[in-house]
Design an enzyme around this catalytic site. Structure first.
Site, PDB file in Angstrom:
ATOM      1  N   HIS A   1      18.398 -32.337  20.510  1.00 20.88           N
ATOM      2  CA  HIS A   1      18.087 -32.510  21.550  1.00 20.88           C
ATOM      3  C   HIS A   1      17.361 -33.829  22.156  1.00 20.88           C
ATOM      4  CE1 HIS A   1      20.669 -28.980  22.478  1.00 20.88           C
ATOM      5  NE2 HIS A   1      20.083 -28.335  21.347  1.00 20.88           N
TER       6      HIS A   1
ATOM      7  N   SER B   1      16.122 -25.830  21.591  1.00 25.66           N
ATOM      8  CA  SER B   1      17.692 -25.971  22.520  1.00 25.66           C
ATOM      9  C   SER B   1      17.906 -24.769  23.489  1.00 25.66           C
ATOM     10  CB  SER B   1      18.827 -25.754  21.392  1.00 25.66           C
ATOM     11  OG  SER B   1      18.431 -24.523  20.585  1.00 25.66           O
TER      12      SER B   1
ATOM     13  N   LYS C   1      25.729 -34.502  21.271  1.00 25.34           N
ATOM     14  CA  LYS C   1      25.080 -34.165  22.577  1.00 25.34           C
ATOM     15  C   LYS C   1      24.682 -35.448  23.343  1.00 25.34           C
ATOM     16  CE  LYS C   1      23.666 -30.036  20.776  1.00 25.34           C
ATOM     17  NZ  LYS C   1      23.203 -29.405  19.717  1.00 25.34           N
TER      18      LYS C   1
END
Ligand SMILES: *Cc1c(COP(=O)(O)O)cnc(C)c1O
Length: 387
Positions: free
Chosen positions: A206, A178, A238
């Site tokens: 991610h 990350s 996200k």
């Protein structure tokens, strides 16, 4: 004074340039945000696909709230498991090509629940040094032996796996790191897990929605078929633009987690309208693959434009494009100078990253325009020479 030690600790953080500030956002997420009373070009969110403020998601959220109300009212096992949750789990399983999927309220809770349910005292966890904090906390909570290997250090991991006498072995890694943006070598990790009879937990927070030509994440990126050793976990706050997380994999494993993952059992189910909005988000990701392609284009434009000498753009093909500045103070100064130019890029400092490796964490979004990237590049190239 009961809190005088805390005051001292806060002062120390201040001196070290480590005291964090929160900036109040007065707009939705997007390429342009309103923050601290100022309009800003934002490179600070994990909303990689620009879905957090998409009208289709907002419309679904509204109509699902009208139908199902706002709160889930209970945990999944005690009456809070509603139709939108169940449908989302089925969609997630199909989308990821796994047998089954289970929804958690956050990624942090998913990791705590998965790890502490699957391993215990007689077991061993093998974890990349740069894993997300939630995976480290999960290891502590599980009481398993916690062996950390150097970032991407597969030879050392193999040594440790070979030497282990643990009952069950679990290799745990961020799929996309990350704060670095680099990608774990999943095929090689899986081969090690097969050789040493270990399970592999992938945290694709991610990568999900971003990696692979259709956004299915790190497994699609590497063309790895699902395996009964892989526990695939990803978050939904996200790229998916909403909130929550899930785990996917073999049906037995998922059913076991329903029975044993305490952060699944002992918490209220996420609001059903969020689950409904997530189903819409997945449909967009599935049907509109231009967003992934757009991201790749923007990443290339950023790389071509930056002409840095003292600072270093890290090696990354993901929308996380960090620039190592070094000291906390200089990193903060650059972030502040960008803010004065109405560009928001967060300064990431220890303990989130190793000492001496403070950095700007640029995150790109499919919602950015070419002109947005050009503005960032120009500002950074100029600041490196003048700051
Ligand atoms: C953000 C993140 C999490 C936590 O997910 P939340 O849903 O925000 O709690 C877990 N792992 C990684 C790698 C993350 O980046």
């Amino acid at each position: 004074m009961p809190f005088s030690e805390l005051t001292e600790a806060l002062n120390l953080l201040e001196e070290q340039g480590l005291r964090r500030q929160r900036h109040v956002l007065k707009s939705s997420q997007g390429a342009r945000i309103m923050v601290g009373g100022m309009n800003c070009l934002s490179f600070s969110s994990n909303d990689y696909l620009g879905l957090a403020n998409h009208t289709a998601l907002i419309d679904t959220l509204k109509s699902a709230a009208a139908q199902y109300g706002v709160g889930a009212g209970a945990s999944h096992l005690v009456g809070g498991h509603m139709a939108p949750h169940h449908q989302l789990e089925e969609t997630l399983a199909r989308f990821t090509g796994q047998q089954a999927a289970l929804l958690f309220s956050t990624g942090y809770m998913a990791n705590l629940g998965i790890v502490s349910a699957l391993v215990g005292r007689d077991d061993e966890i093998f974890a990349d040094k740069l894993n997300h904090a939630s995976l480290n906390d999960a290891a502590l909570l599980s009481r398993a032996k916690h062996t950390r290997y150097p970032h991407l250090g597969l030879p050392l991991l193999e040594k440790r796996l070979a030497a282990s006498k643990a009952r069950r072995k679990l290799v745990v890694t961020d799929a996309v790191f990350s704060m670095d943006g680099d990608i774990a070598p999943v095929p090689e990790l899986l081969a090690l897990c097969e050789r040493y009879d270990a399970l592999l937990l992938l945290d694709d927070a991610h990568g999900f929605g971003v990696l692979g030509s259709t956004g299915r994440g790190v497994l699609e990126h590497f063309g790895v078929a699902s395996s009964d050793r892989i526990i695939y976990m990803a978050t939904l706050g996200k790229a998916a633009g909403v909130f929550g997380a899930f785990v996917a994999g073999p049906a037995e494993m998922v059913d076991y987690l329903v029975q044993r993952a305490r952060t699944y059992m002992y918490t209220t189910a996420m609001p059903p309208a969020l689950a409904a909005a997530l189903s819409t988000s997945l449909r967009l990701i599935e049907n509109e693959a231009w967003r992934q392609a757009r991201l790749r284009q923007l990443i290339a434009t950023l790389k071509q434009g930056l002409k840095l000498e003292r600072w270093r753009l890290m090696e990354s093909i993901t929308p996380i494009q960090p620039i190592i500045i070094g000291t906390n103070k200089e990193t903060l100064a650059v972030s502040e100078a960008l803010r004065k130019r109405h560009i928001c890029v967060p300064a990431i400092r220890p303990p989130t990253v190793p000492k001496g490796e403070a950095r700007l964490r640029i995150s790109l979004s499919a919602a950015h325009s070419d002109a947005d990237i050009a503005r960032l590049v120009e500002a950074l190239n100029a600041l490196e020479r003048t700051i």
